[in-house]
Design a protein around this motif. Structure first.
Motif, mmCIF file in Angstrom:
data_model
loop_
_atom_site.group_PDB
_atom_site.id
_atom_site.type_symbol
_atom_site.label_atom_id
_atom_site.label_comp_id
_atom_site.label_asym_id
_atom_site.label_seq_id
_atom_site.Cartn_x
_atom_site.Cartn_y
_atom_site.Cartn_z
ATOM 1 N N LYS A 81 6.155 12.335 4.100
ATOM 2 C CA LYS A 81 7.006 11.950 2.964
ATOM 3 C C LYS A 81 6.500 10.660 2.349
ATOM 4 N N SER A 82 6.713 10.522 1.035
ATOM 5 C CA SER A 82 6.211 9.297 0.396
ATOM 6 C C SER A 82 7.301 8.229 0.333
ATOM 7 N N ARG A 125 0.857 -1.199 0.000
ATOM 8 C CA ARG A 125 0.000 0.000 0.000
ATOM 9 C C ARG A 125 0.888 1.242 0.000
ATOM 10 N N ARG A 126 0.420 2.256 -0.670
ATOM 11 C CA ARG A 126 1.163 3.524 -0.678
ATOM 12 C C ARG A 126 0.792 4.301 0.576
ATOM 13 N N VAL A 127 1.733 4.438 1.451
ATOM 14 C CA VAL A 127 1.474 5.157 2.702
ATOM 15 C C VAL A 127 2.593 6.165 2.930
ATOM 16 N N LYS A 128 2.229 7.402 3.110
ATOM 17 C CA LYS A 128 3.235 8.421 3.402
ATOM 18 C C LYS A 128 3.719 8.287 4.837
ATOM 19 N N THR A 129 4.942 8.745 5.088
ATOM 20 C CA THR A 129 5.413 8.737 6.474
ATOM 21 C C THR A 129 4.560 9.725 7.266
ATOM 22 N N LEU A 130 4.671 9.653 8.587
ATOM 23 C CA LEU A 130 3.821 10.528 9.399
ATOM 24 C C LEU A 130 4.262 11.983 9.286
#
Lengths: 280, 187
Positions: free
Chosen positions: B186-187, B178-183
């Motif tokens: 950032k991608s 899954r594409r999840v950005k950092t908190l």
């Protein structure tokens, strides 16, 4: 950079017109560049892996791996899948995962891609997502180079650079000093902020890999509910921030951002089979 | 306890009208919690719950767990890590107003063995672990005195697997990337 150094060296040699000058210039230029790299925290991959292997050997000198290939196959497959979700997802980084044969509840990491979880912690976990959360937290330390930074700090920069340049098989003494600094990190812990950062990164890595990111919060809740006087928790509690504080900070940092990735555990059986092996 | 705000009361009534979920299970609060009328920090706080409060666990959504407070008609949402499945251990309920970790740990460990007995969790092994406490522990002194074990390191290195093997492992459990950005975004 190195190519440039060689060119510069050759040019200097051409001007001086003798081979001795060539060797001298090449040597000092290359070392100068290496030092510059280390000073900016940019330790070359091979050096980082070497140091990680040395630290892992040290850790394994204190506690051995669980003698079970199936257990290790499981954690290495899971770990490698997690690594796929990070910036170090290629074959050049040798991610290796070990289960340590001790009742102590803890997990460790070493530079280069070495991650360890103790049997004592593994058997407290409920599902694969929780294990993913623990491994991903440790991977966060590796990716953020927390150990390298801490060693650099404790050996006061310049010394660290010198040691790294010399830390080949020919210079065991230098490596021993580095090892001492590294092993102290396992016994005394990293900076608190490093732990919070690894928590924040760990939940994201787990979510990317398809796991419920909240599972790490569940692990922390389990740990927080254990008897703090239990000797198997002494090391972890003395080397990590208070668990309640970690939970509160992580919960706030995640606020709303990862809710949609929460999901039920995917494969209960394969996790439970491995956990049962560790219980027997 | 806090007075129930009118808005929250309506939400609670609506929730009651919807009926209890079939997945309802007994549980209890393990840390000071705020019961909200929606699964969000923007939801209104209807009541504060102390550790040891009995609840019925209803639906889980994201990091939120819907609960109904035992003996009341209060129904709302708390963070999922603030509650645990199992029966409230009767012997320690009276002590749990004071949120000390020692007290909490008694509470949770008793509950854990209870939930193991009830078959509510997969924690049957937990008690076995605590029974062997201290036999093969690892101390700070042992770590600092450790001599590198190259044979163990070689074993560790052999256990490593390829990226391809990792993908196979995920596929067999139907895990998807899954594409999840950092908190920090950032991608």
């Amino acid at each position: 950079m190195r190519r440039f150094a060689r060119c510069a060296g050759l040019l200097a040699a051409a001007i001086a017109g003798n081979t001795w000058a060539l060797e001298l210039n090449l040597d000092s230029l290359t070392k100068g560049i290496e030092k510059l790299q280390y000073a900016t925290g940019n330790v070359p991959r091979k050096k980082e892996i070497q140091l990680g292997e040395e630290l892992s050997a040290g850790l394994l000198g204190a506690v051995k791996l669980v003698d079970d290939a199936e257990v290790h196959s499981y954690v290495n497959h899971l770990g490698r899948w997690l690594a796929e979700q990070t910036s170090r997802n290629n074959k050049k980084w040798p991610w290796r995962f070990g289960v340590l044969d001790t009742d102590t509840v803890n997990a460790f990491a070493a530079p280069g891609g070495h991650v360890f979880v103790t049997r004592g912690l593994f058997v407290l976990l409920e599902n694969e997502a929780e294990l993913a959360g623990v491994l991903a937290h440790e991977m966060g330390h590796v990716l953020e180079k927390h150990h390298l930074g801490a060693i650099q700090k404790s050996t006061q920069g310049e010394v660290f650079q010198e040691l790294l340049v010399k830390s080949t098989k020919k210079n065991r003494a230098a490596l021993k000093t580095l090892m001492g600094a590294g092993m102290q990190l396992y016994s005394r812990g990293l900076e608190r902020d490093d732990e919070y950062a690894a928590d924040r990164l760990g939940v994201v890595i787990a979510a990317r890999a398809g796991y419920d990111p909240f599972a790490l919060l569940d692990v922390l809740t389990t740990v927080d509910s254990l008897d703090p006087h239990d000797p198997n928790l002494t090391l972890m509690f003395s080397t990590h921030p208070p668990t309640g504080e970690r939970l509160a900070r992580l919960d706030r940092a995640m606020e709303g951002k990862l809710d949609k990735y929460a999901s039920p555990s995917t494969d209960a059986d394969r996790f439970l089979n491995i956990r049962n092996k560790l219980l027997n | 306890m806090l007075k129930l705000p009118t808005h929250g009361f309506i939400v609670a009534l609506l929730a009651l009208a919807c009926g209890a979920s079939s997945a309802a299970a007994p549980g209890f609060v393990v840390r000071n919690s705020e019961l909200r009328n929606a699964p969000s920090f923007s939801g209104q706080v209807m009541q504060r719950l102390a550790p040891g409060s009995g609840v019925t666990l209803l639906e889980r959504r994201g990091g939120w767990q819907q609960v109904e407070v035992t003996g009341t008609r209060f129904r709302g949402w708390v963070r999922s890590y603030q509650v645990r499945a199992g029966q409230v251990p009767p012997t320690v309920v009276a002590e749990t107003r004071d949120e000390q970790r020692g007290v909490l740990s008694d509470l949770a460990s008793i509950s854990r063995s209870a939930s193991g007995l009830l078959g509510g969790g997969n924690r049957a092994g937990t008690n076995q672990t605590t029974a062997t406490i201290g036999i093969r522990g690892l101390s700070a002194e042992e770590l600092e005195a450790a001599k590198p074990d190259q044979q163990q390191l070689e074993r560790l290195k052999k256990y490593g697997v390829s990226p391809k093997a990792g993908k196979q492992f995920a596929k067999s459990a139907k895990l998807k990337k899954r594409r999840v950005k950092t908190l920090d975004g950032k991608s």
